[in-house]
Design an enzyme around this catalytic site. Structure first.
Site, PDB file in Angstrom:
ATOM      1  N   TYR A  88       0.871  -1.130  -0.098  1.00 43.41           N
ATOM      2  CA  TYR A  88       0.070   0.127  -0.037  1.00 43.41           C
ATOM      3  C   TYR A  88       0.900   1.406   0.029  1.00 43.41           C
ATOM      4  O   TYR A  88       0.374   2.564  -0.049  1.00 43.41           O
ATOM      5  CB  TYR A  88      -0.781   0.086   1.192  1.00 43.41           C
ATOM      6  CG  TYR A  88      -1.853  -1.129   1.431  1.00 43.41           C
ATOM      7  CD1 TYR A  88      -2.523  -1.466   0.154  1.00 43.41           C
ATOM      8  CD2 TYR A  88      -2.245  -1.818   2.479  1.00 43.41           C
ATOM      9  CE1 TYR A  88      -3.656  -2.413   0.150  1.00 43.41           C
ATOM     10  CE2 TYR A  88      -2.988  -3.017   2.496  1.00 43.41           C
ATOM     11  CZ  TYR A  88      -3.789  -3.170   1.338  1.00 43.41           C
ATOM     12  OH  TYR A  88      -4.562  -4.194   1.212  1.00 43.41           O
ATOM     13  N   LYS A 117       4.817   3.430   1.164  1.00 33.79           N
ATOM     14  CA  LYS A 117       6.370   3.030   1.485  1.00 33.79           C
ATOM     15  C   LYS A 117       6.470   3.658   2.855  1.00 33.79           C
ATOM     16  O   LYS A 117       5.619   4.497   3.675  1.00 33.79           O
ATOM     17  CB  LYS A 117       7.062   4.125   0.570  1.00 33.79           C
ATOM     18  CG  LYS A 117       7.215   3.482  -0.740  1.00 33.79           C
ATOM     19  CD  LYS A 117       8.375   4.552  -1.627  1.00 33.79           C
ATOM     20  CE  LYS A 117       8.238   3.900  -3.111  1.00 33.79           C
ATOM     21  NZ  LYS A 117       8.936   5.076  -3.939  1.00 33.79           N
ATOM     22  N   VAL A 118       7.928   3.650   3.336  1.00 29.79           N
ATOM     23  CA  VAL A 118       8.139   4.241   4.995  1.00 29.79           C
ATOM     24  C   VAL A 118       9.441   4.788   4.610  1.00 29.79           C
ATOM     25  O   VAL A 118      10.498   4.245   3.914  1.00 29.79           O
ATOM     26  CB  VAL A 118       8.124   2.948   6.045  1.00 29.79           C
ATOM     27  CG1 VAL A 118       8.970   3.842   7.069  1.00 29.79           C
ATOM     28  CG2 VAL A 118       7.102   2.679   6.242  1.00 29.79           C
ATOM     29  N   ASP A 145      -0.354  -9.898  15.356  1.00 35.21           N
ATOM     30  CA  ASP A 145       0.622  -9.896  14.449  1.00 35.21           C
ATOM     31  C   ASP A 145       2.071 -10.190  14.778  1.00 35.21           C
ATOM     32  O   ASP A 145       3.052  -9.191  14.580  1.00 35.21           O
ATOM     33  CB  ASP A 145       0.429  -9.090  13.200  1.00 35.21           C
ATOM     34  CG  ASP A 145       1.218  -9.522  12.094  1.00 35.21           C
ATOM     35  OD1 ASP A 145       1.432 -10.486  11.818  1.00 35.21           O
ATOM     36  OD2 ASP A 145       1.756  -8.535  11.132  1.00 35.21           O
ATOM     37  N   LYS A 181       5.617 -11.070  15.455  1.00 34.37           N
ATOM     38  CA  LYS A 181       6.829 -11.773  15.034  1.00 34.37           C
ATOM     39  C   LYS A 181       8.015 -11.004  15.096  1.00 34.37           C
ATOM     40  O   LYS A 181       7.910  -9.482  15.370  1.00 34.37           O
ATOM     41  CB  LYS A 181       6.211 -12.088  13.566  1.00 34.37           C
ATOM     42  CG  LYS A 181       5.857 -10.692  12.753  1.00 34.37           C
ATOM     43  CD  LYS A 181       5.552 -11.102  11.307  1.00 34.37           C
ATOM     44  CE  LYS A 181       5.151  -9.985  10.407  1.00 34.37           C
ATOM     45  NZ  LYS A 181       4.604 -10.525   9.144  1.00 34.37           N
ATOM     46  N   ASN A 187       7.863  -7.222  13.230  1.00 35.41           N
ATOM     47  CA  ASN A 187       7.389  -6.272  13.871  1.00 35.41           C
ATOM     48  C   ASN A 187       7.811  -5.715  15.212  1.00 35.41           C
ATOM     49  O   ASN A 187       7.098  -4.832  15.829  1.00 35.41           O
ATOM     50  CB  ASN A 187       5.821  -6.606  13.758  1.00 35.41           C
ATOM     51  CG  ASN A 187       5.168  -6.682  12.624  1.00 35.41           C
ATOM     52  OD1 ASN A 187       5.611  -6.237  11.669  1.00 35.41           O
ATOM     53  ND2 ASN A 187       3.785  -7.234  12.518  1.00 35.41           N
TER      54      ASN A 187
END
Length: 477
Positions: free
Chosen positions: A74, A76-77, A190, A192, A195
């Site tokens: 969706y 970028k960072v 989420d 993991k 993250n």
């Protein structure tokens, strides 16, 4: 146009914190203001400029793009520097999302709004902070603190596996973060290594709340099929409904990953991995301590009702487990415990802890002339936000692209669960204020523990662990 009185006959206290739970029919009230004769008045036009004179207006032009930190489906960072207004010169992470791709699916839209609302609501030492949120015609922007230590995934990849005292530190901070979310009715879903970010001091921060769910309190369940397969609880896979206990399963899978080199259930494809999660027992290597084995087994109970942390005590029940017996939770929460690893950074702009596939790219926020329908635009109404306080300069990044992990191995048995200078039988972790040397510094690594004799009298051999790709999250519509 509106007329304001230069003098008022009364002063009214309005409680902005009180939630209105009154019946709609009782909403009306009478308010009488006595106006003396011949009071001079002034006419003032109500515009955004006159009403919001003291609020900061933030947009893309307030930030200078420095480096690409990650790319996803969706958007970028970027690592950015603020060039206008308060906090000019500060380094942040800017997450840019394309509206046109999000609005194609109602669940994606809902999750995007949920992420924005959760980040505004939650403030905790081990959860990433949101500084600003704003939007343009075609994009959404989240300005987050800059977490320059990179992903825990990268550190785990370098080390192969963690010693138990190292894992205990990270798991303790993660447990407190999850407990805070749960106390606010939020499940993370989420968890993991990808993250979990490290700040420049080495403490963890949970990031990426795109799959989180609000309003899940005692007795509430939800049914969305989402997460990352290897860390996904059985009750999500069976789609029978799940609650906050799924986060404790993921914590168990993460603990297994930290101490053995891989999540507890893996296979060559998604279907076989799911079958293992639902049907197989967890196999634990013999070098783990009794406390570590016990906690992993209790976190990985397939029946969520039997899983540690699933009761009313939630995180508190996990914190009482003997595996964490050396932790002073108050010291840990106050960040007075020295992290086992401190990122070696040369400046605020140092991106050496991020994947060079992204950091070598030219940072460009491409123009987006997409025109959305009125109903689509309404989905993002109220998205803008300015944090009420000035926060630390840290960094947040994310990546959806798969990344291979090298073979993770170590040179001796990790049987010894604690480092002598970091722990004492009668006390908690040594505080960083105690002035102890940094045993985990890259320049002075801790001495390897002696080999542990096996049943046949031979010393243990180095343990090789399988490599695995960086896992993608999934969200079943």
């Amino acid at each position: 146009m509106l007329t304001f009185l230069s003098r008022m006959a009364g002063v009214f206290d309005i409680d902005l914190e009180t939630e209105d739970v009154s019946d709609p029919e009782d909403d009306s009230c009478e308010l009488t203001v006595i106006e003396p004769d011949c009071v001079p008045t002034e006419e003032v036009e109500l515009t955004s400029e006159s009403v919001n004179r003291d609020s900061e207006r933030v947009g893309p032009d307030c930030f200078e793009l420095l480096t690409v930190l990650g790319k996803g489906a969706y958007g970028k960072v970027f690592q950015v520097r603020k060039v206008q207004g308060p906090q000019t010169g500060k380094i942040f992470a800017m997450k840019v999302l394309k509206k046109a791709k999000i609005v194609c699916n109602a669940k994606d839209t809902a999750h995007t709004r949920a992420e924005r609302e959760i980040l505004e609501k939650v403030r905790h030492p081990f959860i990433v902070d949101l500084l600003y949120a704003f939007q343009t015609g075609g994009k959404l922007y989240l300005i987050l603190e800059c977490l320059s230590g990179g992903e825990l995934f990268m550190q785990l990849e370098k080390e192969g596996i963690f010693m138990e005292d190292t894992a205990c530190f990270y798991l303790g901070e993660i447990t407190m973060a999850l407990g805070h979310l749960h106390s606010n009715g939020i499940i993370y879903r989420d968890l993991k290594p990808e993250n979990i970010m490290l700040c420049q001091q080495g403490h963890i921060k949970l990031t990426d709340f795109g799959l989180s769910k609000e309003s899940i309190h005692d007795g509430s369940i939800t049914h969305t099929f989402c997460g990352t397969i290897e860390y996904m609880a059985p009750e999500i896979l069976t789609r029978l409904g799940h609650n906050r206990a799924v986060d404790w399963w993921s914590l168990g899978a993460l603990m297994h990953d930290m101490l053995t080199g891989s999540p507890p259930f893996t296979a060559e494809n998604r279907k076989k991995t799911i079958d293992k999660i639902l049907k197989c027992k967890v196999n634990l290597p013999p070098y783990l301590t009794i406390d570590a084995r016990d906690l992993i087994k209790k976190l990985l109970k397939k029946n969520p009702a039997q899983r540690i942390g699933s009761g009313k005590g939630d995180a508190a029940d996990i914190q009482k487990h003997p595996f964490f017996r050396h932790i002073s939770w108050e010291e840990l929460l106050n960040k007075n415990v020295e992290p086992p690893y401190k990122p070696q950074l040369h400046s605020e702009e140092d991106t050496s802890q991020f994947d060079t596939r992204f950091t070598r790219q030219t940072p460009v926020d491409s123009p987006d002339d997409t025109t959305l329908s009125h109903s689509a635009e309404l989905a993002f109404a109220g998205f803008s936000f300015v944090a009420p306080s000035v926060l630390e300069s840290l960094k947040e990044g994310f990546s959806f692209e798969p990344r291979s992990r090298h073979v993770r191995r170590h040179n001796s048995s990790p049987r010894t669960p604690v480092s002598p200078l970091k722990f004492s039988p009668a006390g908690p972790f040594k505080s960083s204020l105690d002035g102890e040397p940094d045993l985990f510094s890259p320049t002075s690594p801790p001495a390897a523990p002696p080999p542990v004799p096996q049943e046949n009298g031979a010393a243990s051999q180095p343990i090789k662990t399988p490599s695995r790709n960086k896992k993608k999250k999934i969200h079943r519509r």
